[in-house]
Design a protein around this motif. Structure first.
Motif, mmCIF file in Angstrom:
data_model
loop_
_atom_site.group_PDB
_atom_site.id
_atom_site.type_symbol
_atom_site.label_atom_id
_atom_site.label_comp_id
_atom_site.label_asym_id
_atom_site.label_seq_id
_atom_site.Cartn_x
_atom_site.Cartn_y
_atom_site.Cartn_z
ATOM 1 N N UNK A 288 0.811 -1.215 0.000
ATOM 2 C CA UNK A 288 0.000 0.000 0.000
ATOM 3 C C UNK A 288 0.844 1.264 0.000
ATOM 4 N N UNK A 289 2.182 1.103 0.057
ATOM 5 C CA UNK A 289 3.169 2.181 -0.027
ATOM 6 C C UNK A 289 3.154 3.105 1.192
ATOM 7 N N UNK A 290 2.683 2.623 2.356
ATOM 8 C CA UNK A 290 2.563 3.491 3.534
ATOM 9 C C UNK A 290 3.189 2.857 4.775
ATOM 10 N N UNK A 291 3.523 3.734 5.749
ATOM 11 C CA UNK A 291 3.871 3.311 7.106
ATOM 12 C C UNK A 291 2.957 4.052 8.067
ATOM 13 N N UNK A 292 2.721 3.440 9.238
ATOM 14 C CA UNK A 292 1.800 4.004 10.231
ATOM 15 C C UNK A 292 2.410 3.769 11.613
ATOM 16 N N UNK A 293 2.457 4.816 12.429
ATOM 17 C CA UNK A 293 2.920 4.642 13.804
ATOM 18 C C UNK A 293 2.048 5.470 14.738
ATOM 19 N N UNK A 294 2.062 5.086 16.005
ATOM 20 C CA UNK A 294 1.390 5.879 17.027
ATOM 21 C C UNK A 294 2.134 7.200 17.214
ATOM 22 N N UNK A 295 1.348 8.279 17.380
ATOM 23 C CA UNK A 295 1.948 9.574 17.690
ATOM 24 C C UNK A 295 1.045 10.304 18.678
ATOM 25 N N UNK A 296 1.450 10.323 19.929
ATOM 26 C CA UNK A 296 0.723 11.006 20.988
ATOM 27 C C UNK A 296 -0.750 10.600 21.025
ATOM 28 N N UNK A 297 -0.995 9.293 20.892
ATOM 29 C CA UNK A 297 -2.353 8.776 20.945
ATOM 30 C C UNK A 297 -3.087 8.828 19.629
ATOM 31 N N UNK A 298 -2.501 9.508 18.649
ATOM 32 C CA UNK A 298 -3.071 9.563 17.313
ATOM 33 C C UNK A 298 -2.191 8.808 16.333
ATOM 34 N N UNK A 299 -2.178 9.285 15.083
ATOM 35 C CA UNK A 299 -1.485 8.569 14.021
ATOM 36 C C UNK A 299 -0.481 9.482 13.329
ATOM 37 N N UNK A 300 0.700 8.927 13.022
ATOM 38 C CA UNK A 300 1.636 9.518 12.080
ATOM 39 C C UNK A 300 1.738 8.537 10.913
ATOM 40 N N UNK A 301 1.446 8.996 9.710
ATOM 41 C CA UNK A 301 1.470 8.084 8.564
ATOM 42 C C UNK A 301 2.004 8.789 7.325
ATOM 43 N N UNK A 302 2.951 8.146 6.669
ATOM 44 C CA UNK A 302 3.506 8.642 5.414
ATOM 45 C C UNK A 302 3.790 7.486 4.488
ATOM 46 N N UNK A 303 4.582 7.734 3.470
ATOM 47 C CA UNK A 303 4.880 6.654 2.540
ATOM 48 C C UNK A 303 5.789 7.102 1.418
ATOM 49 N N UNK A 304 5.924 6.216 0.446
ATOM 50 C CA UNK A 304 6.795 6.469 -0.707
ATOM 51 C C UNK A 304 5.970 6.301 -1.973
ATOM 52 N N UNK A 305 5.525 7.445 -2.488
ATOM 53 C CA UNK A 305 4.606 7.445 -3.614
ATOM 54 C C UNK A 305 5.312 7.078 -4.922
#
Length: 878
Positions: A288-305
């Motif tokens: 899916x070309x993405x990474x996802x991690x927890x960030x202060x109880x929410x989400x940090x998500x990016x990727x390589x398009x």
């Protein structure tokens, strides 16, 4: 759904900017340093106050070097380090990268306790998802390698994925890999902690100080010019991140550092209604070309398009990297992928879309090591979005390199000298990184090739061979033929064939190998590195005798296979040297040795005006004429007897071939098969090739490529430098004692180490493995890096592999170690130890039985030939 999210983001744009989760503190030492003038001299000056520069400073100071100055043009950790997503992942394809990341993980884990600076280190683990079977195979291969170097990991089911991360949609998954000891951390705070520890060990740190250029005299670093004055120094370390390229070119003697920046996007959300726990695993969904991690109880998500945006091609400079412009249209494919994987995020409020530069290199591997052009100029840059994961280990290896002269691991795959100046074109770098960034998450099957920056270096025969169906691969910028597609084959299908199993080119390469063994083939091997060493007196011989392990005082016309060793006895180069006359030698080395070998020779040769080293790679086209009928082809073209009586093995002679004079003909083929290498002045290349092909028709001649060469060489147990042997491998460890003359009458580099090793024994041994119960058609193929097991215990990894069409088996080469079952320490490896073991090769988690051999399997060849001769006799009888 997407527009609803955009409207939420629109409201956020009106609010004040997001706050960095990593504080922008400066260490007390840096504040104090700003109030003082720069020192006028130091042993080492490091440029760059990000995680790379601070890691190098930290490790140098730990190793006892104290006279170090670190300079940062802005604030510490305010460049790319500040914007890093903070994911520390050990799951890498290369073993050296796995080791760097594992060391970094352990270092960051204890850094807070060592320095008192909170780094936000949290062990979350990582889960790598697989939407396809091929992706799962790739993960299984990585999993096998992680386990044997002590990094816990396992292949898990989609159901287990859902248990570990309850927000994930797992309906399209076929499996995953779980690495429980991966972590997240604040990269800026890690850099500040490293800087603090380095400062306490005596390193002087100055921020808001720009390096203008490095001063060089007679090829040696002498100092740096800054905007606040000069500093004399012996060593300079370029850790300038995305500005490393420009800084390298600004020197009095330019240093080529091929890297280029691209925009990298990730989003930050508000906390979920039920905030995510800090231990929530990081997710990598490469399909899916993405990474996802927890960030202060929410989400940090990016990727390589798939369509990255290169930046700063023109060299735009910034003291500190400000947040670049949001681009939601560009990020939309990654956002859609995120929402498919985590549907519950649809109504979640987004705080910010972060856009920051990340630096990439032409081959997706970081750059470290000493410049080949300037002694004392070291580089650590080009992290390909893995700076946090590699920072600790890379800093350690570079510090070892500076202090001891070499790192503790083989880092050739990361060495700056793997590149030449040809990879530093801005246009090349811009186009290549647009391919590299998507490749970060693309599925990489064995023997894939870059598509950009091609046809950069070509043989004069390129168009001729291309018209005959050559399929190409690239090595050091040089186009080399892989194999030749017959007219009746589907070219498009072959180009699109990508698999971990039996490849579609199998039958094509088989026919080329058969022709090499039964008739005659020609392979264009012009990419080989070629040097000439000449002198007015005996200087050339004296220098080469000191630099090489074999005896080069041989009659004119003889060829010597030899190694260029380091002080530890390891191979800096593996080459063949022909003595052209009493004062001139012709040296042939692997293609990717062009820069490294030149630098090594220039470093160790005396500055003697009577001694000349010349790179003649571009002057000669090299044709490898392989097969039993090669002698007939050359005899007819040269009107000279070419039989072994007149032209013995490992002999070199200048001859006429066709109308062309001055062809260097050598009786060797780099495969163990009969034949000749022809080194042809480039202006004659097309003529000689045409003549060879014309005369060779009656003898069944055809073109062949490097895949056939690999098959031929591996069944003869020919090791390749850079794959099977490297600077930590000695001749005694790979069965090349015959290429070392310990008693040749004079000392040579590495001799003392070899004498000691001969006395004490070797602790690893290159071994040939023939797979026994492996089905070539149905089973996964071995390629390289597969774990080797002896009597159920891990003893090493394969270094290369190819299918032997003669043995009708897969052949792997790899090093066998002898680890004590009680202590795990390495013990001496003897021939008896190798021969008495039962072996298995692990291919993506499946173990296959293998026979271990220390020498080529001559008996099997003999049996096979006798069988073929009997069948041929029967055929003639009928």
């Amino acid at each position: 759904m997407f527009y609803r999210l955009l409207s939420i983001v629109g409201r956020q744009r009106a609010s004040p900017g997001w706050q960095n989760w990593s504080s922008a503190r400066n260490s007390a030492s840096a504040a104090e340093a700003r109030s003082m003038a720069l020192p006028t001299q130091a042993q080492v000056v490091i440029c760059g106050g990000g995680i790379m520069g601070t890691s190098v400073a930290y490790h140098l100071s730990k190793m006892g070097w104290k006279d170090i100055v670190l300079l940062e043009q802005g604030r510490l950790a305010a460049g790319s380090t500040r914007f890093c997503a903070g994911i520390l992942s050990t799951a890498r394809h290369l073993t050296i990268e796995q080791k760097m990341a594992d060391y970094s993980n352990k270092l960051y884990h204890q850094l807070e306790q060592e320095t008192g600076i909170q780094t936000g280190y949290t062990r979350t683990g990582s889960i790598f998802l697989a939407q396809t079977q091929d992706r799962l195979i790739s993960l299984k291969r990585i999993n096998s390698r992680l386990n044997v170097i002590g990094i816990p990991s396992e292949i898990i089911s989609p159901k287990k994925v859902a248990e570990l991360h309850h927000l994930l949609n797992v309906h399209d998954l076929v499996g995953a890999m779980h690495v429980p000891e991966d972590a997240v951390v604040s990269s800026a705070d890690v850099a500040l902690a490293l800087a603090s520890a380095a400062s306490q060990n005596g390193v002087q740190i100055y921020d808001r100080t720009s390096v203008l250029h490095v001063m060089v005299k007679k090829g040696q670093v002498t100092g740096v010019e800054t905007d606040k004055g000069q500093i004399e120094c012996q060593y300079f370390v370029n850790c300038a991140g995305q500005w490393a390229y420009e800084l390298g070119l600004s020197n009095e003697e330019p240093v080529s550092i091929p890297l280029h920046a691209c925009e990298h996007f990730y989003l930050l959300t508000r906390p979920l209604e039920t905030p995510l726990q800090s231990s929530t695993p990081t997710i990598v969904d490469a399909d899916g070309r993405i990474y996802i991690r927890n960030w202060q109880g929410g989400i940090l998500s990016g990727g390589f398009e798939k369509n990255p945006k290169p930046i700063f091609t023109e060299g735009k400079n910034q003291l500190e990297i400000q947040n670049l412009q949001e681009d939601w249209d560009h990020f939309e494919p990654l956002l859609s992928s995120l929402l498919r994987r985590m549907p519950e995020l649809e109504t979640l409020e987004i705080m910010k879309l972060v856009n920051c530069p990340e630096t990439f290199t032409p081959d997706m591997r970081c750059i470290m090591g000493e410049s080949p052009a300037v002694q004392g100029y070291f580089v650590l840059a080009g992290m390909n979005s893995a700076g946090l994961s590699f920072g600790g280990g890379a800093g350690k290896y570079l510090a070892e390199w500076m202090v001891h002269g070499y790192p503790s691991e083989n880092v050739w795959e990361l060495d700056l000298k793997r590149f030449g100046a040809l990879q530093s074109s801005r246009t090349f770098l811009r186009h290549r990184v647009m391919e590299v960034m998507p490749l970060m998450y693309d599925l990489k099957v064995p023997r894939w090739d870059f598509q950009t920056g091609r046809q950069l270096r070509t043989s004069p025969l390129y168009d001729r061979l291309d018209a005959q169906g050559a399929r190409w691969m690239e090595k050091h910028g040089f186009e080399r033929p892989k194999y030749f597609v017959p007219p009746d084959k589907d070219l498009l299908a072959l180009e699109q064939s990508k698999t971990f199993y039996k490849p579609d080119w199998f039958d094509i390469v088989e026919s080329e190998v058969k022709c090499c063994k039964e008739a005659v083939c020609v392979i264009d091997m012009s990419s080989f590195t070629k040097f000439e060493i000449t002198s007015t007196g005996d200087q050339a011989l004296e220098v080469l005798q000191y630099l090489f392990s074999n005896d080069l005082d041989v009659p004119v016309g003889h060829i010597v296979h030899t190694g260029m060793l380091n002080e530890g006895g390891g191979y800096e180069n593996d080459c063949s040297i022909a003595r052209l006359n009493k004062r001139s030698f012709f040296m042939i080395s692997p293609t990717d040795q062009q820069v490294h070998c030149w630098a090594w020779l220039k470093k160790h040769m005396p500055k003697d005006s009577n001694l000349l080293l010349e790179d003649v790679t571009w002057k000669y086209t090299a044709l490898n004429l392989i097969g039993p009928r090669a002698v007939d082809v050359l005899s007819e073209l040269s009107y000279a007897p070419m039989t072994p009586d007149h032209f013995p093995s490992l002999f070199c002679k200048e001859m006429s071939v066709g109308y062309a004079n001055g062809i260097r003909v050598m009786s060797m083929t780099h495969t163990g098969e009969p034949g000749f290498m022809l080194y042809i002045p480039i202006e004659y290349a097309l003529h000689v090739y045409n003549e060879v092909m014309s005369v060779g028709q009656k003898y069944g001649i055809r073109n062949a490529g490097y895949y056939a060469l690999r098959s031929l060489r591996i069944e003869k147990f020919f090791a390749f430098w850079g794959q099977d042997i490297n600077n930590l491998t000695t001749p005694l460890e790979c069965g090349r004692e015959s290429r070392v003359k310990l008693e040749k009458g004079m000392d040579f580099i590495g001799r003392d180490a070899l004498l000691l090793q001969k006395q004490n024994g070797v602790y690893k041994r290159l071994t040939m493995f023939i797979l026994d119960d492996h089905d070539t058609d149905l089973d996964l193929w071995p390629w390289w890096g597969e774990p080797i097991y002896r009597n159920g215990q891990y003893v090493g990894k394969t270094t290369s592999s190819a299918y032997s069409y003669s043995l009708e088996r897969h052949v792997c080469l790899g090093f066998v170690h002898n680890f004590s079952e009680d202590t795990g320490e390495e013990q001496v490896v003897t021939a008896d130890f190798i021969n008495r073991g039962e072996y298995e090769i692990d291919i993506a988690g499946y173990r296959f039985q293998a026979k271990a051999k220390l020498y080529p399997v001559a008996s099997l060849f003999t049996q096979k030939r006798r069988k073929d001769d009997m069948e041929l006799s029967d055929l003639h009888g009928k």
